[in-house]
Design an enzyme around this catalytic site. Structure first.
Site, PDB file in Angstrom:
ATOM      1  CG  ASP A   3      -1.863   0.902   1.430  1.00 40.44           C
ATOM      2  OD1 ASP A   3      -3.005   0.940   0.591  1.00 40.44           O
ATOM      3  OD2 ASP A   3      -1.932   1.863   2.116  1.00 40.44           O
ATOM      4  CG  HIS A   8      -5.834  -3.044  -0.047  1.00 40.61           C
ATOM      5  ND1 HIS A   8      -5.206  -2.428  -1.066  1.00 40.61           N
ATOM      6  CD2 HIS A   8      -5.371  -2.103   1.249  1.00 40.61           C
ATOM      7  CE1 HIS A   8      -4.134  -1.666  -0.415  1.00 40.61           C
ATOM      8  NE2 HIS A   8      -4.237  -1.375   0.661  1.00 40.61           N
TER       9      HIS A   8
END
Length: 316
Positions: free
Chosen positions: A108, A290
């Site tokens: 991320d 994610h």
């Protein structure tokens, strides 16, 4: 709490302008460093499943809570979270441990910093493993300006910048609920609701999908963010346009050997131009969302270790 989850003990490393809380394991493998860089709103603890596997594979594992997180320093000036400061922190950690360079792993926002480190401090990077966030090409329009044009003012990247402090307060008022609602997997496909996504999550009484961690693991995150707040991490977003300007004259091509790991259920778009900017990249896909290394820890470890084994730093 950290002892119960078998995570390394923390030390505070003084880098001059900031102190970083660092978790270190595998000191017996000195000379073969690997640094794991978390995203938002994460912590070094996000890598808890990877640390022992990397130590067993012969790595000296260094995992910082980056500036704005945990017990690391949280400067008050927003500009102190730009890409130059964030990458200098990682370079400073290398110097502290006596290393010229290391393998860097980012997830991320941590991936964004690792991409930046490879551009701004290329000699500090041996090779790259990034998860979730592919290389973001610098286009003709600053990133937040572009997102506002394409996605509107309620996009959380835009909202963080245009309405500073508003989301910070909502997340801090609902820390446990926000993190419990955010760290989910197997999310159903649904139309986005109106309003700012992260504030909606913080206020939602019923989460979607399944939790990705135990209550004890979630408590590590909740306790940390209740103490630190969210503004430090959100300030990383508030430097995106500043970063766009800072990178104007930097060579955008990253030559380092790289592994890019995507979660195929992630909402972050996959890059169609990745090989143009990262020509020595291998790409792998995992069937997850994610939070890749926390959702599928064993598969993530296998992907990382297999790639490292196939790409030895010192070929025989």
């Amino acid at each position: 709490m950290l002892k119960q989850t078998h995570f390394p003990e923390a030390t505070l490393v003084d880098l001059g302008d900031v102190q970083l809380e660092v978790f270190e394991a595998g000191q017996q493998n000195a000379g073969n460093p690997i640094m794991l860089c978390h995203g938002w709103p994460e912590l070094a603890f996000s890598w808890r499943h990877q640390v022992p596997a990397l130590v067993d594979a012969g790595y000296h594992v260094i995992v910082p809570n980056q500036r704005g997180y945990g017990r690391s320093s949280s400067p008050t000036e927003v500009t102190e979270y730009d890409i130059r400061h964030l990458t200098s922190d990682l370079a400073g950690l290398l110097e502290h441990f006596g290393y010229q360079d290391a393998t860097f792993v980012g997830h991320d926002w941590g991936a964004m910093v690792v991409w930046g480190l490879a551009m701004l401090h290329p000699r500090r990077v041996k090779q790259i493993i990034n998860l979730a966030l592919p290389y973001q090409a610098r286009g003709q329009v600053p990133w937040i300006e572009l997102m506002e044009q394409l996605l509107g003012p309620d996009n959380y990247f835009v909202h963080f910048n245009r309405k500073p402090g508003v989301a910070d307060a909502v997340l801090e008022q609902n820390t446990r609920q926000f993190l419990a609602n955010l760290y989910r997997k197997n999310l159903p496909r649904r139309e986005p609701e109106p309003g700012m996504q992260m504030m909606n999550l913080a206020r939602a009484e019923k989460p979607f999908g399944d939790p990705i961690m135990s209550n004890d693991e979630l408590a590590v995150f909740v306790d940390s963010f209740q103490a630190s707040g969210f503004s430090g991490g959100i300030n990383w977003y508030r430097n995106l346009d500043r970063n766009w300007h800072l990178l104007a004259d930097v060579d955008p091509v990253i030559e380092h050997r790289t592994l890019m790991i995507y979660g195929d259920r992630d909402t972050i778009p996959k890059s169609e131009t990745l090989v143009d900017f990262v020509p020595n990249v291998d790409v792998t896909h995992l069937d997850c969302g994610h939070w890749i290394q926390q959702e599928l820890p064993e598969q993530t470890n296998a992907s990382i270790l297999n790639w490292l084994q196939r790409n030895p730093l010192h070929p025989a």
